[in-house]
Write a protein that holds these residues in place. Structure first.
Motif, PDB file in Angstrom:
ATOM      1  N   ASP A  92       0.731  -1.267   0.268  1.00 23.66           N
ATOM      2  CA  ASP A  92       0.042   0.036   0.064  1.00 23.66           C
ATOM      3  C   ASP A  92       1.281   1.254  -0.133  1.00 23.66           C
ATOM      4  O   ASP A  92       1.948   1.939   1.008  1.00 23.66           O
ATOM      5  N   GLU A  93       0.726   1.887  -1.161  1.00 26.96           N
ATOM      6  CA  GLU A  93       1.599   3.416  -1.322  1.00 26.96           C
ATOM      7  C   GLU A  93       1.175   4.150  -0.542  1.00 26.96           C
ATOM      8  O   GLU A  93      -0.118   4.603  -1.336  1.00 26.96           O
ATOM      9  N   PRO A  94       2.011   5.450  -0.121  1.00 31.81           N
ATOM     10  CA  PRO A  94       1.447   6.397  -0.210  1.00 31.81           C
ATOM     11  C   PRO A  94       1.197   6.934  -1.627  1.00 31.81           C
ATOM     12  O   PRO A  94       1.664   7.531  -2.129  1.00 31.81           O
ATOM     13  N   GLU A  95      -0.323   8.358  -1.391  1.00 33.44           N
ATOM     14  CA  GLU A  95      -0.463   8.848  -2.119  1.00 33.44           C
ATOM     15  C   GLU A  95       0.364  10.144  -2.763  1.00 33.44           C
ATOM     16  O   GLU A  95       0.937  10.540  -1.557  1.00 33.44           O
ATOM     17  N   VAL A 135      -2.111   8.455 -11.123  1.00 32.46           N
ATOM     18  CA  VAL A 135      -1.166   8.710 -10.656  1.00 32.46           C
ATOM     19  C   VAL A 135      -0.308   7.114 -12.281  1.00 32.46           C
ATOM     20  O   VAL A 135      -0.544   6.477 -11.752  1.00 32.46           O
ATOM     21  N   HIS A 136       0.303   8.123 -13.144  1.00 33.12           N
ATOM     22  CA  HIS A 136       0.774   7.297 -14.443  1.00 33.12           C
ATOM     23  C   HIS A 136       2.445   6.992 -14.072  1.00 33.12           C
ATOM     24  O   HIS A 136       2.809   5.991 -14.694  1.00 33.12           O
ATOM     25  N   ALA A 137       3.176   8.275 -13.075  1.00 39.31           N
ATOM     26  CA  ALA A 137       4.351   7.940 -12.990  1.00 39.31           C
ATOM     27  C   ALA A 137       5.109   8.590 -11.936  1.00 39.31           C
ATOM     28  O   ALA A 137       4.095   9.884 -11.292  1.00 39.31           O
ATOM     29  N   VAL A 138       6.088   8.199 -10.602  1.00 45.28           N
ATOM     30  CA  VAL A 138       6.271   8.877  -9.758  1.00 45.28           C
ATOM     31  C   VAL A 138       8.132   8.605  -9.280  1.00 45.28           C
ATOM     32  O   VAL A 138       8.355   7.568  -9.459  1.00 45.28           O
ATOM     33  N   GLY A 139       8.649  10.057  -9.973  1.00 46.06           N
ATOM     34  CA  GLY A 139      10.432   9.595  -9.034  1.00 46.06           C
ATOM     35  C   GLY A 139      11.156  10.662  -8.440  1.00 46.06           C
ATOM     36  O   GLY A 139      10.231  11.587  -7.852  1.00 46.06           O
ATOM     37  N   THR A 140      12.257  10.659  -8.797  1.00 40.81           N
ATOM     38  CA  THR A 140      12.784  11.317  -7.299  1.00 40.81           C
ATOM     39  C   THR A 140      14.244  11.821  -8.967  1.00 40.81           C
ATOM     40  O   THR A 140      14.964  10.383  -8.900  1.00 40.81           O
ATOM     41  N   VAL A 141      14.416  12.378  -8.168  1.00 39.93           N
ATOM     42  CA  VAL A 141      16.292  13.682  -8.568  1.00 39.93           C
ATOM     43  C   VAL A 141      16.881  13.600  -6.958  1.00 39.93           C
ATOM     44  O   VAL A 141      16.369  14.567  -6.607  1.00 39.93           O
ATOM     45  N   VAL A 142      17.803  12.981  -7.323  1.00 40.99           N
ATOM     46  CA  VAL A 142      19.260  13.343  -6.095  1.00 40.99           C
ATOM     47  C   VAL A 142      20.058  13.411  -6.537  1.00 40.99           C
ATOM     48  O   VAL A 142      20.399  12.831  -7.879  1.00 40.99           O
TER      49      VAL A 142
END
Length: 291
Positions: free
Chosen positions: A166-169, A275-282
């Motif tokens: 179960d992923e957070p929104e 939601v189609h895609a989620v991402g992070t840039v670090v």
């Protein structure tokens, strides 16, 4: 002993995809092959790069977006999946996630050496998943690392199947809306070589179980990168998980939220909010570590 497949030139993906589809039903292995695919002396076609920049929203310059390096990696991934020792059908595989670490910007005139291997076969609640690990070098210098995780639906491998989490929104908020035309899949296929039928025409997409044409996941990632690239340092790690297919034509909303180490990225349906895609840039340190 590791077997090496050396490509003398970039293969045309259409015939490889057709061969993989024709042999998919005889693939019954349970282990990944100890094989690597390499291509040396890769030169970038600057006209092809400019066309890619225009489709994905990058400024046309002599610098190569890190996601374009994926375009050069992709034929090696497909060649590995089409190899006779690879245990799972290529057709029907799903690109779950993609992580790129850019160690420095690449100039379009530089000559590249590329290597791809596959590792970390493990269960998924919908089948089996594995990581395709790529390295791009200029001489002895690593300029980009990539991990692409693919799902092979319905396949069984030993191990405990992870439960669906179960992923957070993802956070929402003000963003920019992009209108996606019906021909976007064909346009991206023309600049990337990925001619999977689900991206090419509504009829072929429907034949493979989709309501209509869907856009490439890596187009979504590239477009999101293009929106924030001018705010990024030279070294960064960009990770994106592909959640739901983007049907075209349609509209999506892109939201970027700045964090202490980079950015959180979300791509949603402009109408339903799916939601189609989620991402992070670090940001990455000079040694590739995350800072």
């Amino acid at each position: 002993m590791t077997r090496t497949i050396e490509l003398k030139a970039t293969p045309t993906l259409g015939p490889i995809l057709a061969k993989a589809a024709a042999t998919g039903f005889v693939r019954k292995g349970r282990t990944l092959p100890d094989v690597r695919v390499v291509q040396h002396g890769v030169r970038i076609d600057q006209g092809a790069l400019a066309a890619y920049d225009q489709v994905c929203g990058f400024p046309v310059t002599h610098l190569v977006p890190s996601t374009y390096l994926h375009v050069l990696v992709f034929p090696l991934q497909v060649s590995l999946m089409a190899d006779k020792e690879f245990p799972y059908p290529l057709m029907g595989s799903v690109h779950l996630s993609n992580t790129i670490t850019q160690h420095r910007r690449v100039d379009a005139l530089e000559v590249l050496d590329i290597e791809v291997r596959v590792d970390n076969l493990r269960p998924h609640f919908r089948g089996a998943q594995a990581d395709f690990i790529a390295t791009v070098k200029v001489g002895d210098e690593v300029v980009m690392d990539e991990v692409s995780t693919y799902l092979f639906r319905g396949q069984k491998v030993p191990g405990e199947v992870p439960l669906k989490a179960d992923e957070p929104e993802p956070a929402d908020g003000p963003g920019v809306t992009w209108a996606l035309t019906a021909d976007l899949g064909r346009r991206y296929a023309a600049v990337s070589g990925d001619v999977n039928p689900i991206h090419m025409h509504p009829l072929t997409a429907k034949a493979l179980g989709f309501p209509t044409t869907i856009v490439h996941g890596m187009w979504s990632k590239s477009k999101m990168l293009a929106a924030v690239e001018n705010r990024l340092p030279e070294r960064y790690t960009l990770s994106v998980e592909f959640k739901k297919p983007v049907l075209i034509p349609g509209k999506v909303k892109f939201v970027a939220g700045e964090t202490a180490t980079g950015w959180n990225l979300v791509l949603r349906s402009a109408r339903e909010g799916t939601v189609h895609a989620v991402g992070t840039v670090v940001s990455a340190g000079a040694d590739g570590s995350i800072s």
